[in-house]
Design an enzyme around this catalytic site. Structure first.
Site, short mmCIF file in Angstrom:
data_model
loop_
_atom_site.label_atom_id
_atom_site.label_comp_id
_atom_site.label_asym_id
_atom_site.label_seq_id
_atom_site.Cartn_x
_atom_site.Cartn_y
_atom_site.Cartn_z
N ASP A 243 -51.21 -55.97 32.69
CA ASP A 243 -50.60 -55.02 31.75
C ASP A 243 -49.32 -54.38 32.28
OD1 ASP A 243 -52.70 -55.53 30.02
OD2 ASP A 243 -53.90 -53.86 30.76
N ALA A 244 -48.65 -55.08 33.19
CA ALA A 244 -47.46 -54.49 33.79
C ALA A 244 -46.21 -55.32 33.55
CB ALA A 244 -47.69 -54.31 35.29
#
Lengths: 285, 285, 285, 285
Positions: C229-230
Site C-alpha cells: 500500500d505504499a
C-alpha cells in the site's frame, strides 16, 4: 521575490506558436519558470501563460512588449498582456454591510499572502468603516439612492482613477454596478454571487434554494458584465445541506463558501492566471 | 434479516407526539431499532421514521395499521405509511439507450445490496435488451412516437399493474412521462436529471453547462411531477470540471455522477427513508 | 478514431526542450492535438505528454522511436515511451469475491468507453465466474494457499504472457502480489485500496476508520510496489460519514468510492496520462 | 434570543428513555425546540441532545439539574450536562505566529455569529499582538522554552482560571499541551491539525503529504488528549491537490481548510452539539 515577466496571450491556433514563443524567450536568455497552455479545439483558439525571469533577459524591460508585438503578435493575430511581478496590481474593495468576505480578504492581505496593493475600500454604507480602520485602509462612503446612483458612481470612478485602481472586488456589495462603470473595467470587476450559478440568479438565492429543496448550495466568483450574474465564471464551490437546514443555516453555511470562493477567484486574478474568451474563462494552473 | 415494521408519518407539530408514539411501541413490546425525526418550524410539521422488531410485538401484524389509525393518526391528523421489511418493494426500471445507470442498478441488485425485487425492465428501444438478458430480467420494448405515446403508455401501465410494481426508476429514460402515469405513481417515479437542478432544466444540460462555462457539474435524483425537472429532490452531487473539459468530457464525468446519485436516491426510497412534503423531501439518516 | 502517436517523456530540465520537441513534430507535419507538460522545480525534472496525428507525419511509424532516440533522447537524457492509439493496451482483471469494481470495469468496457482490450479475468475464487460469463470474458481460477502461492502465480504469469497482457487491475483482489510478479509489471499493476492512504494501510481499513471515529473515509488507486500500500498514488477520493454510520455503512459507502476511484485510475492509465517518478505520479490533464 | 435549556446526556440504552425524557419536559410545560438522538448499537449506548424554552417551564432554573438527577439520571445511569443559552461559554484562544485561524475566529466573533465570550488570547510569541489589539482582546505572551514550560503553563492556567475560561481553542498553537493542563480541560481543548488524521500525525504534515504524493490533503479539528493528535475527531475536510502543487501550495491550500474546519468544530462545541464517548464523538445536527 524574483522579478519575473508574465505573458498572457491567445490567438487562432496554428502549428508552431508554442515552439516560437518559448524559443524567443530561451534564445534571449530568459529562464522560463512557468508555462501552461490550452487549445480550445471547438473555437480553434490557442491560450498561453508563460513566465520567465527578467534577470539576464537580453531585451530591455520596456522594449519587451514592442518586440513581442512586432515579431509574433501581428504574425499570429495575438491578443497579449505583459505583467511584471514587481508591479503588484492595485485593488479596490466594494462592500455593503456584511463583513465576512471583507475580513477574509484583509486577513490575507495583511498576512502578506498576495502580491497586491489595496489602497481603498468603497461602500454604500458606513457600517464596516471600523473594520477598515482596524486594518488601516481608507474607507470611502458613497450612499446610493435611485436618484443619486449615477452621480455617486461618477465620484467613485474618479476616486478609483485617482488611485490608479486596476481591478475591483465586490465583497458582497449589494448594488448593481452600472454599465458605464463595467465598461471602464472590463474583466476587472470580480463579484461573489451566493449561489451555484446559473441556478438562482438575482436577489435572495438562499431563500430560493430553500424553497426549491436543493441538497447542495454553492457560491460563484465571476467577472461582472452588463447582464446580471451572467459574466465569465472564475471559480465555484458547493457545500451539502439537508432538510434540517433553515434559510438562516443556508446563509451561514454559505458565508464560508462565499469568502473562500471569492478569495480563490481574487488570487487567480492577482496572479494573472485568468484568461477570458467569449464569456468563459481559461484558468491556468 | 430480522422482520421489522417501518412507520413513516407526518402531522402538524404539537407537544407529546414523539413520546406517545415511542411509548405505544415500547409498551406493546416492540424493540425500537431506528428512530429519526424532524420538525419543520416554518411549516410547523412533525416528521418521523421509526422502525421496530415485529418479534414479540403484541399487536398482530395485520392490525397495526388499524390500531395506529384509531389511537393516534386521527388524534394528531397524521398521514402515515406502514411497511414490513419482509415485503421488498417491487421496482421497474425504464431505460432508453445509455447503459451506465442500468448496469449500476443491476450490479447492486444482483450482489444483494438492496431489499428490492426487480421483475421487469421497460424501454422505448431494443438496444439494452442484451444487458437485461445478461441479468436474467424480462425486457419489454414499447417504441414510442408522438402518435403512439398515449396507447403505449397504457400498455406499460397495464404491465406495471399486472406485475404489482410499487415504484419506477427512470435510468436515463429519454421520454417525458405523461401526467396520467405520474398520477398513478405519486412520489414513486424516480428520475435522474443530468444537471445540478434547478440549473439546466430540460434537454442537453451538459451542452448548456459547457456553454455557460461552469466550473462544477452535477446530477439530481428527484421524484417526477407534472412540471418537468421540478419535482422533489432526493439527492444531488457534483464534480469539478475545467476549461479543458469538452462537452464529451462533461458527459463522461457526468455518467459517474448520474449512476451514483441515482443509486443513492433509489436506495433511500427502498429503505423507506424519504418523506415528501410540499415539493420537498425529508431524507432520514 | 484518428490514429495518433502519444509520446511520454521525462528528463533533467533545461532550456529549449519543449521548443525542440514541438518543433520536431511540427516541421515533420505532425498535427499536435494534445500537449501537457510539467516541471518539478525541486527535482529539476521536465515531464511531458504530447500527442499528434500520424496522418501526414513524414517519419514512418516504425522509425519514430529510433529518430527520437537519436535526435533528442540521448542529448537530453530522456526516458520516453511511444504509444499508438490504434493499439489498445491489453488489460487483465484480478478479482476475489466482491463484484462491485468488476461490474463497473466491465460495464464501461462493454459500453465502449475505453480504448482497451480485456482478454481475461483471473481469480483465486470461482464466485464471480458467472459475472465474467455474462460479459463473455474468460475467467481463470487459481486457488491460492500459502503453499501453492508461488506455483500458482507462475501459472498466472504464464497465462498473462501468453495473452500479451500489458497491465493488471486488482479489482478488490484479496491476495498480496509477490515481488516476482510486481517486477514483471513495474508501474503496470493498479490496485484499489479501500482507505485514504497513507491512513489505514493493510487489512480491514473500514474497521480501523470506524474505531478511530473519522468523519471522512476514502479510497486510493495506486500502482503496486513491493512495499504494501505504499506505491505511487494515481487517484484518491473521499466521502463524508457520521457517527451514525456503522462499519457496514462505511463498507457500503466505500464500495461506491472504490469503483469510481479505481475506474478513474484505470482510465488515466489506458490514456497513457500517468508518468511515475520517484514513487509519485504526474497525472496529465 | 430566547432563553433555552440544553440537555446533553448518554446512558446504556433501554426502552422508554426517549419517551420518559420528552414526557418530563412536556408535562412541565417546556416547549421542545430541538431533539436529536442516537443509539450506538455496538456499545449499546443512548445519546441525546434536547433543548427547550425556559419560559413557562414549571421547574425553577436552578432546580432542573437536581430534579433530573433524582428522577432519571440515577435510574438510567445517565451522564448528563445542562446548559443555558443565556450563559455563553468562555473561550480562550492560543496562537503562535500564523494568523489565518485567529482572524477567522475573531471575524466571526466580532460579527456576532457565535454565542460565546472571548476574554483573552494566549501566545508563546508576541507576533500576533497587533491582531488582538485590532479586535480589542487582551493578548498575553508566555514565551516557552524547554526549561520554562512547566512554570509558564502554570501561569497560563492561573490566568485561565481567573477568567473562568470554559474551553481552549488552539489556533495553530505550536506547542504540545502538557498532560496537566489537558486534565484540567477534558474534552475542552480543541486543536486544528493540518492533516487528514490519522494520516500524517505530528510535525510537518504538508511536507509528509508532498513526499507521499497524495492527491488530496485534509485538516482535522479534534479534542486534545494526552496522546498526540489522537483525540476524538470533531470535524474533517479535504481539498484536492495535484503534482503541480509544491509544499508551499499545499500549505496555502491547507490554510483555508484549517480555518474553516477549526471554526466548524468550535461552533459545534459552542452550540453544545458534541458528545464524546470512548475517544469518538457524536455530532448532533
Amino acid at each position: 521575490m524574483k522579478n519575473n515577466v508574465i505573458l498572457l496571450l491567445h490567438c487562432p491556433d496554428q502549428p508552431g506558436i508554442l515552439a516560437e514563443v518559448t524559443n524567443f524567450i530561451t534564445v534571449n536568455k530568459g529562464n522560463i519558470v512557468y508555462l501552461d497552455q490550452h487549445v480550445d479545439h471547438v473555437e480553434n483558439i490557442f491560450f498561453m501563460r508563460i513566465e520567465w525571469e527578467l534577470k539576464d533577459f537580453t531585451i530591455p524591460r520596456d522594449k519587451i512588449g514592442e518586440y513581442f508585438e512586432t515579431l509574433y503578435a501581428r504574425k499570429y493575430q495575438m491578443e497579449f498582456h505583459l505583467y511584471f511581478s514587481d508591479i503588484p496590481p492595485r485593488m479596490a474593495i466594494f462592500v455593503s454591510r456584511m463583513s465576512h468576505c471583507l475580513y477574509d480578504l484583509l486577513a490575507r492581505y495583511t498576512a502578506g499572502e498576495w502580491n497586491v496593493t489595496i489602497p481603498l475600500i468603497v461602500s454604500n454604507h458606513s457600517d464596516l468603516a471600523n473594520v477598515a480602520e482596524r486594518f488601516g485602509i481608507p474607507y470611502h462612503v458613497f450612499p446610493i439612492t435611485k436618484d443619486s446612483k449615477k452621480e455617486q458612481e461618477e465620484k467613485e470612478m474618479k476616486l478609483l482613477k485617482d488611485n490608479n485602481i486596476d481591478f475591483i472586488v465586490l465583497a458582497r456589495y449589494m448594488q448593481v454596478i452600472s454599465e458605464n462603470m463595467i465598461q471602464h473595467y472590463p474583466n476587472n470587476i470580480i463579484n461573489i454571487h451566493h449561489s451555484f450559478l446559473p441556478a438562482f440568479v438575482g436577489a435572495k438565492p438562499y431563500h430560493a434554494a430553500f424553497a426549491r429543496g436543493v441538497k447542495i448550495v454553492g457560491a460563484t466568483g465571476h467577472y461582472v458584465t452588463t447582464e446580471l450574474d451572467a459574466g465569465p465564471i472564475i471559480e465555484q464551490d458547493v457545500v451539502r445541506v439537508t432538510h434540517k437546514d433553515t434559510v438562516e443555516d443556508l446563509i451561514n453555511k454559505g458565508k464560508d463558501l462565499e469568502k473562500i470562493v471569492l478569495s480563490r477567484a481574487v488570487q487567480k486574478h492577482i496572479e494573472h492566471k485568468v484568461l477570458t474568451y467569449k464569456n468563459k474563462t481559461v484558468i491556468f494552473s
